[in-house]
Motif scaffolding. Structure first.
Motif, short mmCIF file in Angstrom:
data_model
loop_
_atom_site.label_atom_id
_atom_site.label_comp_id
_atom_site.label_asym_id
_atom_site.label_seq_id
_atom_site.Cartn_x
_atom_site.Cartn_y
_atom_site.Cartn_z
N LEU A 168 60.13 46.06 23.36
CA LEU A 168 60.28 45.01 22.21
C LEU A 168 61.46 43.78 22.51
O LEU A 168 62.86 45.15 21.66
N GLY A 169 61.39 42.81 21.76
CA GLY A 169 62.49 42.27 21.96
C GLY A 169 62.80 40.73 21.03
O GLY A 169 61.26 40.18 21.01
N TRP A 170 63.24 40.52 19.96
CA TRP A 170 62.95 38.75 19.80
C TRP A 170 63.99 37.96 21.07
O TRP A 170 64.68 38.26 21.14
N LEU A 171 63.49 37.37 21.22
CA LEU A 171 63.81 36.21 22.38
C LEU A 171 65.31 35.11 21.46
O LEU A 171 64.96 34.49 20.87
N GLU A 172 65.28 35.64 22.91
CA GLU A 172 66.53 34.35 22.78
C GLU A 172 66.76 33.20 23.94
O GLU A 172 67.04 32.76 23.22
N ALA A 173 66.73 33.66 25.06
CA ALA A 173 66.61 32.52 25.75
C ALA A 173 65.51 32.60 26.89
O ALA A 173 64.93 33.72 27.00
N GLU A 174 65.14 31.73 27.33
CA GLU A 174 63.76 31.35 28.84
C GLU A 174 64.70 31.00 29.56
O GLU A 174 65.26 29.10 28.97
#
Ligand SMILES: C[S@@+](CC[C@H](N)C(=O)[O-])C[C@H]1O[C@@H](n2cnc3c(N)ncnc32)[C@H](O)[C@@H]1O
Length: 366
Positions: A168-174
């Motif tokens: 699980l992770g909070w999106l930082e960069a795509e």
């Protein structure tokens, strides 16, 4: 700690490319890696990493375990959220829509509002199961060249064991997925043998393409590698023995790098220069560039001007050693022995099968 969602089918290569944007990269499951630190603007320019997220935690590939993890996790965020789940390569059979509903419910219970269109925060949930095939002799190093340990699975499994992971992770960069707009056949100048833009971006990244760095392709062909390096902000220099190629590369570089619209990767496009030249006698001073990439002729595809292929590659390896401390060589065979004879050390090698009769070798040299 950060979560990296890898793309393509070659996780070892993807994780290796990710070391150009992250430190301490370790694979944890098929299609997934973790990293100690990530530079988001560089992650946006990666070819084989789709997303980087701030890791909340990881558990087994099981929705109930993921729910418990999220219920207990400290969250220092405010605003609206959306949960986006992925079943990596369909390996777990877990319903991603059910995962999104369940974990979204946990966040609502914790006081967040849900906004699926324009959330303030996106929680990435990645399920993956399979064999973690980090070879015992696989050497993955970070950007500084430090050797990384083979990854451990969620339960501390060693290389080659089955792993089951939910991260699980909070999106930082795509990463910007616009490679399809630069297919070789759609470029202003096309020749057979041009490199696919995703591989071109990856090898440019491996050669340290980034703002403030200068990258050379001494056999630039249509300029495929230089275009990708310039789009992540590197200043690029190209030579090719054929006048036709030098002119065509100029056309492509002008088309992709001289524009007024904002660069898709968010960093200003680099400057460029291309001329006709022989890769075995480069018109450059010692140490003139930061990195070199070349895609050696495949004999049958590319016209080899004046040299036998072996002499051309040996000469180019010696010249690139003179002008740079780092190089990436792409070819249809391993040129490791002549690279070492030219004074290079082999940092990593990859074999990428293109089709039945073509395997591309990627050598990373320091
Ligand atoms: C495989 S192609 C490179 C393709 C390129 N990566 C692209 O995306 O278009 C190899 C190139 O090496 C060039 N070449 C052959 N002999 C050379 C030499 N002695 N010096 C410089 N370039 C040479 C060929 O003209 C050809 O364009």
């Amino acid at each position: 700690m950060h979560l990296l969602e890898l793309g393509g089918r070659d996780d070892a290569f993807a994780a290796y490319e990710a070391t150009s944007a992250a430190t301490g990269v370790r694979r944890i499951a098929p299609g997934l890696a973790v990293a100690n630190a990530v530079v988001p603007e560089r992650a946006r320019g990666l070819a084989y990493t789709h997303r980087a997220s701030e890791l909340v935690g990881r558990t087994d590939a099981d929705l109930e375990a993921a729910r418990t993890l999220l219920e207990a996790a400290p969250i220092d965020r405010e605003g609206s959220v959306a949960v986006r789940a992925a079943d990596v390569r369909g390996s777990t059979g877990i319903s991603t829509s059910e995962a999104e509903r369940t974990l979204g419910g946990v966040l609502v219970d914790r006081g967040f509002s849900v906004d699926l269109e324009e959330p303030d925060h996106v929680l990435r949930v990645a399920f993956s199961e399979g064999v973690l095939d980090v070879g015992a002799d696989e050497e993955v190093t970070d950007g500084r060249g430090d050797l990384l340990e083979p990854a451990e699975g969620a339960g501390g499994e060693s290389a080659g064991e089955r792993v089951s992971v939910c991260a699980l992770g909070w999106l930082e960069a795509e990463s910007v997925r616009d490679f399809g707009t630069r297919a070789p056949t759609d470029k202003p100048f096309f020749q057979p043998g041009s490199m696919d833009p995703m591989l071109a971006r990856a090898v440019a990244n491996l050669a340290c393409a980034r703002p403030g760095r200068t990258l050379l392709d001494p056999m630039c062909g249509t300029g495929g590698v230089l275009v990708e390096a310039g789009l992540v902000g590197a200043d690029v220099v190209g030579t090719d023995a054929q006048e036709k190629m030098a002119l065509g590369a100029r056309e492509n570089l002008a088309h992709y790098l001289e524009r007024d619209d904002p660069s898709p990767t968010g960093v200003p496009r680099g400057s460029w220069a291309v001329g006709r030249g022989d890769a075995t006698r480069l018109p450059l001073k010692d140490g003139a560039v930061d990195g070199v990439v070349f895609d050696a002729p495949y004999g049958r595809q590319s016209k080899i001007e004046t040299h036998r292929l072996e002499d051309l590659v040996a000469g180019a390896l010696a010249e690139t050693r003179r002008v740079a401390d780092r190089a990436v060589v792409v070819a249809d065979r391993s040129w490791a022995a002549p690279a070492m004879e030219a004074g290079w050390e082999l940092e990593a090698t990859f074999e990428r099968r293109v089709h039945r009769s073509l395997t591309r070798y990627v050598l990373v040299l320091e």
